[in-house]
Design a protein around this motif. Structure first.
Motif, PDB file in Angstrom:
ATOM      1  N   VAL A  33       0.865  -1.179   0.000  1.00  0.00           N
ATOM      2  CA  VAL A  33       0.000   0.000   0.000  1.00  0.00           C
ATOM      3  C   VAL A  33       0.903   1.230   0.000  1.00  0.00           C
ATOM      4  O   VAL A  33       1.585   1.517   0.989  1.00  0.00           O
ATOM      5  CB  VAL A  33      -0.933   0.018   1.219  1.00  0.00           C
ATOM      6  CG1 VAL A  33      -1.792   1.291   1.211  1.00  0.00           C
ATOM      7  CG2 VAL A  33      -1.817  -1.223   1.238  1.00  0.00           C
ATOM      8  N   SER A  34       0.915   1.931  -1.107  1.00  0.00           N
ATOM      9  CA  SER A  34       1.761   3.113  -1.242  1.00  0.00           C
ATOM     10  C   SER A  34       1.208   4.284  -0.446  1.00  0.00           C
ATOM     11  O   SER A  34       0.001   4.390  -0.210  1.00  0.00           O
ATOM     12  CB  SER A  34       1.866   3.499  -2.725  1.00  0.00           C
ATOM     13  OG  SER A  34       2.454   4.772  -2.881  1.00  0.00           O
ATOM     14  N   THR A  35       2.097   5.188  -0.063  1.00  0.00           N
ATOM     15  CA  THR A  35       1.696   6.417   0.616  1.00  0.00           C
ATOM     16  C   THR A  35       1.277   7.494  -0.377  1.00  0.00           C
ATOM     17  O   THR A  35       0.798   8.555   0.038  1.00  0.00           O
ATOM     18  CB  THR A  35       2.852   6.960   1.467  1.00  0.00           C
ATOM     19  OG1 THR A  35       4.005   7.171   0.618  1.00  0.00           O
ATOM     20  CG2 THR A  35       3.226   5.998   2.585  1.00  0.00           C
ATOM     21  N   ALA A  36       1.431   7.249  -1.680  1.00  0.00           N
ATOM     22  CA  ALA A  36       1.111   8.253  -2.696  1.00  0.00           C
ATOM     23  C   ALA A  36      -0.405   8.450  -2.812  1.00  0.00           C
ATOM     24  O   ALA A  36      -1.185   7.527  -2.563  1.00  0.00           O
ATOM     25  CB  ALA A  36       1.683   7.836  -4.044  1.00  0.00           C
ATOM     26  N   PRO A  37      -0.836   9.653  -3.218  1.00  0.00           N
ATOM     27  CA  PRO A  37      -2.279   9.944  -3.302  1.00  0.00           C
ATOM     28  C   PRO A  37      -3.042   9.017  -4.245  1.00  0.00           C
ATOM     29  O   PRO A  37      -4.202   8.687  -3.988  1.00  0.00           O
ATOM     30  CB  PRO A  37      -2.309  11.395  -3.816  1.00  0.00           C
ATOM     31  CG  PRO A  37      -1.007  11.974  -3.406  1.00  0.00           C
ATOM     32  CD  PRO A  37      -0.014  10.851  -3.493  1.00  0.00           C
ATOM     33  N   TRP A  38      -2.402   8.590  -5.351  1.00  0.00           N
ATOM     34  CA  TRP A  38      -3.126   7.754  -6.314  1.00  0.00           C
ATOM     35  C   TRP A  38      -3.516   6.400  -5.730  1.00  0.00           C
ATOM     36  O   TRP A  38      -4.385   5.715  -6.254  1.00  0.00           O
ATOM     37  CB  TRP A  38      -2.324   7.557  -7.600  1.00  0.00           C
ATOM     38  CG  TRP A  38      -0.856   7.360  -7.433  1.00  0.00           C
ATOM     39  CD1 TRP A  38       0.126   8.289  -7.666  1.00  0.00           C
ATOM     40  CD2 TRP A  38      -0.179   6.174  -6.979  1.00  0.00           C
ATOM     41  NE1 TRP A  38       1.360   7.758  -7.385  1.00  0.00           N
ATOM     42  CE2 TRP A  38       1.207   6.459  -6.975  1.00  0.00           C
ATOM     43  CE3 TRP A  38      -0.602   4.912  -6.595  1.00  0.00           C
ATOM     44  CZ2 TRP A  38       2.164   5.518  -6.582  1.00  0.00           C
ATOM     45  CZ3 TRP A  38       0.334   3.972  -6.199  1.00  0.00           C
ATOM     46  CH2 TRP A  38       1.695   4.284  -6.204  1.00  0.00           C
ATOM     47  N   ALA A  39      -2.890   5.975  -4.627  1.00  0.00           N
ATOM     48  CA  ALA A  39      -3.228   4.688  -4.020  1.00  0.00           C
ATOM     49  C   ALA A  39      -4.499   4.775  -3.178  1.00  0.00           C
ATOM     50  O   ALA A  39      -5.198   3.770  -3.002  1.00  0.00           O
ATOM     51  CB  ALA A  39      -2.074   4.178  -3.168  1.00  0.00           C
TER      52      ALA A  39
END
Length: 267
Positions: A81-87
Motif C-alpha cells: 500500500v503506497s503512501t502516494a495519493p493515487w493509491a
C-alpha cells in the motif's frame, strides 16, 4: 534449503534494490523462513521467476496473475500500500503517461505520437497506456509504437534518446525513483495518470507448505506494527502490506478486452 526472494519488478536502481534486500532480510528473520535474495535481472523472463518451485517471495504483475487458472497461480502473500495519493490508502497503483520535460505538443496530438511499451503482459507498461489511449478521440490510423522496452528504465531511456515521444511508467516505480534517484526523472514530466488498478503483489510458489506461506504472509501483514517494520516500509514509500483481494485482479483482462475493442487494429 533457502527459498528465493526477488524484487525484480521494482528494482529501479541500486539504492532501491538495497532497500528491498533489507526488507527481505527482515522478512526472513521475522517469519523464520530462510530467504535467499536473487536478482533475476532483465532480460530473463519474469515468467520463469514466477514458476520457480522454490519461490518464497517475489513481485508479480496483476495481469499475468489474472491470466492463470486459479489452481495454477502462485500463492498470494500480500500487496503493498503506497503512501502516494493515487493509491488512496489501498493496494492499488496507476501508470503515469510521461514525455520529455521540454517537449511541446497539444493533448490532441497524443494519438499521433510514438508510444513506448514495456512487455505485452504488463498492466502498467502496456495495458494501462492502451486503455488511456482508447479513451481519447483519435484518427482512424494505426498508433506508432516501440517495444518491448522491458521496464520503466527502458521507457526513460527511450524518451531520452528520442526513440519515443510518450510512454507509461508504473506510478509506484516513479515514486521510488522520485524518492531515491530523482535525477533519473529530471528529463521527464507527467502529462496524465491512468485510473488505479490492483497493484502487483508478492507471491510464493504453490508448492510451499501452508505453514511457510502463513509465516511469510503474517510477517508482511504486521510489518507496520513495529518500529523497525515502519522504518523499512517508509524507506520504500509504503504505509503497510495488505491482504490482496485476489478476485479484484480478474477485472484486468476485461479492461484489456475493452481496449482491444476500442482500438481495433490500431495498437
Amino acid at each position: 534449503m533457502a527459498l528465493v526472494a526477488c524484487s525484480r519488478m521494482y528494482n529501479v536502481g541500486p539504492k532501491v534494490r538495497g532497500l528491498w534486500d533489507g526488507l527481505f532480510a527482515w522478512l526472513s528473520e521475522e517469519s523464520g523462513i530462510r530467504l535467499e535474495v536473487i536478482a533475476h535481472a532483465a532480460p530473463a523472463p519474469l515468467s520463469e521467476l514466477w514458476a520457480r518451485p522454490d519461490l518464497g517471495a517475489a513481485f508479480m504483475c496483476g495481469y499475468p496473475f489474472s491470466q492463470l487458472p486459479a489452481d495454477e497461480r502462485p500463492v498470494a502473500l500480500a500487496a503493498p500500500v503506497s503512501t502516494a495519493p493515487w493509491a488512496g490508502g489501498w493496494p492499488a497503483y496507476a501508470s503515469h503517461i510521461v514525455a520529455a520535460r521540454h517537449a511541446v505538443f497539444d493533448p490532441a496530438d497524443l494519438p499521433s505520437l510514438r508510444w513506448g511499451w514495456t512487455v505485452r503482459d504488463s498492466q502498467s507498461g502496456y495495458h494501462a497506456p492502451r486503455g488511456f489511449l482508447a479513451g481519447l478521440p483519435r484518427p482512424r490510423t494505426p498508433v506508432t509504437t516501440v517495444g518491448p522496452l522491458l521496464n520503466p528504465n527502458g521507457v526513460v531511456d527511450a524518451i531520452a534518446t528520442g526513440r519515443i515521444d510518450v510512454g507509461a511508467i508504473d506510478a509506484y516505480a516513479w515514486q521510488l525513483l522520485e524518492m531515491h534517484e530523482p535525477e533519473v526523472l529530471a528529463p521527464l514530466r507527467i502529462i496524465a495518470t491512468t485510473p488505479a488498478t490492483p497493484i502487483p503483489l508478492l507471491v510464493a510458489s504453490r508448492r510451499q507448505p501452508a505453514e511457510t506461506v502463513s509465516a511469510l504472509r503474517q510477517a508482511l501483514l504486521r510489518a507496520h506494527r513495529s518500529a523497525q517494520g515502519q522504518s523499512i516500509l517508509a524507506s520504500l514509500g509504503l504505509s503497510r502490506f495488505a491482504a490482496p483481494d485476489v478476485a479484484a485482479y480478474d477485472s484486468l483482462p476485461k479492461r484489456a478486452q475493452e481496449s482491444d475493442r476500442l482500438l481495433a487494429a490500431s495498437w
